[in-house]
Design a protein around this motif. Structure first.
Motif, mmCIF file in Angstrom:
data_model
loop_
_atom_site.group_PDB
_atom_site.id
_atom_site.type_symbol
_atom_site.label_atom_id
_atom_site.label_comp_id
_atom_site.label_asym_id
_atom_site.label_seq_id
_atom_site.Cartn_x
_atom_site.Cartn_y
_atom_site.Cartn_z
ATOM 1 N N PHE A 228 0.764 -0.967 0.061
ATOM 2 C CA PHE A 228 0.093 0.097 0.101
ATOM 3 C C PHE A 228 0.869 1.192 0.065
ATOM 4 C CE2 PHE A 228 -2.785 -3.283 1.566
ATOM 5 C CZ PHE A 228 -3.961 -2.929 0.860
ATOM 6 N N PHE A 229 2.258 1.001 -0.058
ATOM 7 C CA PHE A 229 3.335 2.291 -0.253
ATOM 8 C C PHE A 229 4.287 1.719 -0.681
ATOM 9 C CE2 PHE A 229 4.560 0.627 3.871
ATOM 10 C CZ PHE A 229 5.740 1.024 3.878
ATOM 11 N N VAL A 230 5.182 2.738 -1.384
ATOM 12 C CA VAL A 230 6.591 2.396 -1.951
ATOM 13 C C VAL A 230 7.757 2.645 -0.701
ATOM 14 C CG1 VAL A 230 8.143 2.816 -3.534
ATOM 15 C CG2 VAL A 230 5.773 2.874 -4.007
ATOM 16 N N PRO A 231 8.354 1.591 -0.216
ATOM 17 C CA PRO A 231 9.097 2.027 0.940
ATOM 18 C C PRO A 231 10.610 2.724 0.141
ATOM 19 C CG PRO A 231 9.437 -0.429 0.248
ATOM 20 C CD PRO A 231 8.097 0.103 -0.387
ATOM 21 N N GLN A 232 11.241 3.341 1.101
ATOM 22 C CA GLN A 232 12.253 4.078 0.784
ATOM 23 C C GLN A 232 13.420 3.514 -0.172
ATOM 24 O OE1 GLN A 232 13.083 7.394 2.147
ATOM 25 N NE2 GLN A 232 14.815 7.307 0.745
ATOM 26 N N GLU A 233 13.717 2.213 -0.026
ATOM 27 C CA GLU A 233 14.655 1.575 -0.681
ATOM 28 C C GLU A 233 14.168 1.003 -2.177
ATOM 29 O OE1 GLU A 233 12.621 -1.652 1.628
ATOM 30 O OE2 GLU A 233 13.172 0.428 2.108
ATOM 31 N N LYS A 234 12.834 1.465 -2.329
ATOM 32 C CA LYS A 234 12.383 1.251 -3.762
ATOM 33 C C LYS A 234 11.853 2.346 -4.563
ATOM 34 C CE LYS A 234 10.957 -3.523 -2.313
ATOM 35 N NZ LYS A 234 9.601 -4.339 -2.339
ATOM 36 N N ARG A 235 12.320 3.457 -3.813
ATOM 37 C CA ARG A 235 11.562 4.828 -4.538
ATOM 38 C C ARG A 235 12.050 4.957 -6.021
ATOM 39 N NH1 ARG A 235 10.977 8.942 0.527
ATOM 40 N NH2 ARG A 235 9.205 7.876 1.797
ATOM 41 N N ASP A 236 13.240 4.510 -6.209
ATOM 42 C CA ASP A 236 13.974 4.966 -7.523
ATOM 43 C C ASP A 236 13.344 4.005 -8.559
ATOM 44 O OD1 ASP A 236 15.024 2.401 -6.477
ATOM 45 O OD2 ASP A 236 17.182 3.054 -7.276
ATOM 46 N N ARG A 237 12.395 3.076 -8.145
ATOM 47 C CA ARG A 237 11.662 2.310 -9.173
ATOM 48 C C ARG A 237 10.309 2.603 -9.389
ATOM 49 N NH1 ARG A 237 11.077 -3.088 -8.142
ATOM 50 N NH2 ARG A 237 12.091 -3.169 -5.812
ATOM 51 N N PHE A 238 9.845 3.770 -8.523
ATOM 52 C CA PHE A 238 8.502 3.966 -8.670
ATOM 53 C C PHE A 238 8.150 5.032 -9.842
ATOM 54 C CE2 PHE A 238 4.975 6.866 -6.488
ATOM 55 C CZ PHE A 238 4.037 5.921 -6.662
ATOM 56 N N ALA A 239 7.346 4.905 -10.730
ATOM 57 C CA ALA A 239 6.775 5.723 -11.844
ATOM 58 C C ALA A 239 6.064 6.958 -11.386
ATOM 59 C CB ALA A 239 6.166 4.935 -12.801
ATOM 60 N N ALA A 240 6.114 8.059 -12.357
ATOM 61 C CA ALA A 240 5.431 9.047 -12.260
ATOM 62 C C ALA A 240 4.168 8.658 -13.042
ATOM 63 C CB ALA A 240 5.939 10.307 -12.900
ATOM 64 N N ASN A 241 3.136 9.408 -12.641
ATOM 65 C CA ASN A 241 1.677 9.219 -13.575
ATOM 66 C C ASN A 241 1.408 10.470 -14.271
ATOM 67 O OD1 ASN A 241 -0.729 8.056 -13.898
ATOM 68 N ND2 ASN A 241 -1.435 8.188 -11.794
ATOM 69 N N TYR A 242 0.650 10.434 -15.419
ATOM 70 C CA TYR A 242 0.301 11.434 -16.359
ATOM 71 C C TYR A 242 -0.965 11.404 -16.598
ATOM 72 C CZ TYR A 242 5.692 11.364 -16.570
ATOM 73 O OH TYR A 242 6.920 11.259 -16.160
ATOM 74 N N LEU A 267 -5.322 4.720 5.977
ATOM 75 C CA LEU A 267 -6.039 3.444 5.723
ATOM 76 C C LEU A 267 -5.418 2.572 4.486
ATOM 77 C CD1 LEU A 267 -8.370 3.727 3.187
ATOM 78 C CD2 LEU A 267 -9.249 5.417 4.947
ATOM 79 N N ALA A 268 -5.767 1.315 4.542
ATOM 80 C CA ALA A 268 -5.199 0.595 3.258
ATOM 81 C C ALA A 268 -6.499 0.263 2.498
ATOM 82 C CB ALA A 268 -4.761 -0.856 3.762
ATOM 83 N N SER A 269 -6.594 1.020 1.527
ATOM 84 C CA SER A 269 -7.777 0.941 0.490
ATOM 85 C C SER A 269 -7.957 -0.341 -0.446
ATOM 86 C CB SER A 269 -7.717 2.156 -0.520
ATOM 87 O OG SER A 269 -8.691 1.975 -1.608
ATOM 88 N N GLY A 270 -8.850 -1.102 0.000
ATOM 89 C CA GLY A 270 -9.030 -2.118 -0.807
ATOM 90 C C GLY A 270 -9.515 -2.194 -2.169
ATOM 91 N N GLY A 271 -10.243 -1.068 -2.256
ATOM 92 C CA GLY A 271 -10.578 -0.651 -3.654
ATOM 93 C C GLY A 271 -9.795 0.183 -4.770
ATOM 94 N N GLY A 272 -8.552 0.339 -4.170
ATOM 95 C CA GLY A 272 -7.275 1.050 -5.036
ATOM 96 C C GLY A 272 -6.391 1.680 -4.591
ATOM 97 N N GLY A 273 -5.843 1.017 -3.408
ATOM 98 C CA GLY A 273 -4.479 1.315 -2.622
ATOM 99 C C GLY A 273 -3.123 0.839 -3.143
ATOM 100 N N LEU A 274 -3.289 -0.410 -3.860
ATOM 101 C CA LEU A 274 -1.936 -0.836 -3.905
ATOM 102 C C LEU A 274 -1.081 -0.450 -4.905
ATOM 103 C CD1 LEU A 274 -2.912 -4.757 -3.499
ATOM 104 C CD2 LEU A 274 -1.469 -3.326 -2.041
ATOM 105 N N VAL A 275 0.227 -0.475 -4.837
ATOM 106 C CA VAL A 275 1.224 -0.286 -5.917
ATOM 107 C C VAL A 275 1.802 -1.874 -6.162
ATOM 108 C CG1 VAL A 275 1.791 1.921 -5.427
ATOM 109 C CG2 VAL A 275 3.276 0.162 -4.291
ATOM 110 N N SER A 276 2.242 -2.160 -7.472
ATOM 111 C CA SER A 276 2.705 -3.292 -7.945
ATOM 112 C C SER A 276 3.548 -3.109 -8.971
ATOM 113 C CB SER A 276 1.444 -4.362 -8.252
ATOM 114 O OG SER A 276 1.934 -5.582 -8.303
#
Length: 405
Positions: A228-242, A267-276
């Motif tokens: 439900f979030f991107v941890p610090q050590e993975k932030r360089d792999r997180f995409a921008a949204n356009y 809160l953890a959104s079961g309807g739309g909260g994940l990154v993957s």
């Protein structure tokens, strides 16, 4: 994620799969997408995986196999999986009223007319069931629709599971005080129902919903980059949204730096909260194709998966009122327990297979699973809204055209 097999070994034409690659390149080269990836699996093996373009234009980060993206409503099938796991434990039946566990949904009212100053309502004729929530026939809605008086009440009372600072239970209680858009079971309306299901999972299991997802689904499936979030050590792999500006050019919608997805949410959104990632989500698809099991780990029984993939509506979406939004077309498409179900490709006016299931997210991500063809496809990109480009329909034609046997 790596290609695991020669496409010909699983009945796919390599030359025709190269059309997918050319299609991807065109979208990047013409500036309509910053970047994207496509994975095609058949026979349990990845036969095609390509990534093109940039995950972050401002920082020149390439879009790669392990780029992390906001999957938004592609979270819903995973939440539905959590519900069905508890169902298999005998915790409830699908036709149980949700008020058995969430008493705030007792004695609901349904909007019949009126205006913002005075809303007209009537009592619900029956209780909302767990199945209603799984199939989006509960009478709930989304505030962003901006089409009805109930939508307006959601916006007024800040019922937004993506941005709220309230705990999950408090926001669900606030939601339950709103009238329903329709009598339970009578219309198909895309809604926050899956967020309510996330709270149901927490109440029934006695475990925080986010931690339930990690402990019972994400870690067992080895979906290591899904959370439900991107941890610090993975932030360089997180995409921008356009999104597109008025001239049709890409503009930043949500930066990869400073995004709310970089910190644990209230809160953890079961309807739309994940990154993957594409590889992670393909593992979920593979588990479904394997009828509930992957790499020796069984999450669901075979019959429960079959029930999940079955249409639970009396007809297609088009016959269930006037849908105002969906990550799907309406004609020829039904709905199972958390996923859309292809009923009639001719009515849907798209190549496909009856029984194929799919869903997508508002940032144009998408997946579909075809049990008859033993095939799954995952599309990852970051462009809002998902209706901005016909990516899903085009890719569906391209991938099915590669089938040889």
């Amino acid at each position: 994620m790596e290609v695991e097999t020669n496409p010909k070994e699983v009945g796919l034409c390599p030359d025709r799969l190269e059309r997918v690659d050319a299609w991807m390149r065109r979208y990047v080269e013409t500036g309509r997408l910053a970047g994207l990836s496509v994975a095609v699996m058949r026979g349990g093996k990845t036969a095609f995986f390509r990534a093109h373009g940039q995950a972050d234009l401002a920082r020149s980060r390439p879009f790669t196999a392990d780029t992390i993206l906001r999957i938004y409503s592609m979270t819903k099938p995973l939440t539905s999986l959590a519900v069905l796991m508890l169902y298999e434990e005998g915790r409830f039946q699908l036709d149980d009223p949700v008020s058995r566990f969430l008493p705030e949904f007792t004695e609901m009212l349904v909007m019949t007319g009126g205006n913002r100053a005075r809303l007209e309502t009537e009592p619900a004729l029956r209780a909302i069931t767990i199945r209603d929530l799984l199939t989006h026939t509960s009478g709930l809605t989304y505030g962003f629709m901006e089409a009805t008086l109930v939508d307006a009440l959601y916006r007024r009372d800040e019922i937004d599971f993506q941005t709220s600072n309230l705990p999950l239970g408090e926001l669900v209680a606030r939601l339950a005080r709103q009238p329903l858009l329709a009598q339970p079971g009578t219309e198909w309306n895309y809604s926050v129902a899956t967020d309510v299901l996330g709270h149901l999972v927490a109440v029934v299991s006695g475990q925080d919903f986010g931690e339930f997802m990690r402990a019972r689904i994400l870690r067992p499936l080895r979906m290591h980059d899904t959370d439900f979030f991107v941890p610090q050590e993975k932030r360089d792999r997180f995409a921008a949204n356009y999104a597109f500006d008025r001239e049709g050019r890409l503009r930043l919608y949500d930066d990869s730096v400073g995004s709310r997805f970089l910190t644990p949410p209230p809160l953890a959104s079961g309807g739309g909260g994940l990154v993957s990632t594409a590889g992670d989500y393909l593992r979920f698809c593979r588990m479904i194709l394997n009828l509930g099991e992957l790499d020796g780990v069984r999450l669901l029984g075979r019959k429960t998966v079959e029930l999940m993939l079955t249409n639970h509506l009396p007809g297609d979406l088009a016959a269930m009122g006037q849908p105002r939004f969906a990550e799907s077309s309406y004609a020829g498409i039904g709905f199972g327990l958390g996923v859309s179900v292809m009923l009639d490709p001719a009515r849907a006016q798209i190549v496909g297979t009856p029984g194929e299931v799919s869903w997508g997210g508002v940032a144009s991500t998408s997946f579909w699973i075809d049990p008859d063809e033993d095939m799954a496809v995952v599309l990852m990109t970051q462009l809002v809204p998902s209706s901005a480009l016909p990516l899903r329909r085009e890719l569906r034609v391209l991938t099915y055209a590669a089938l040889e046997s």
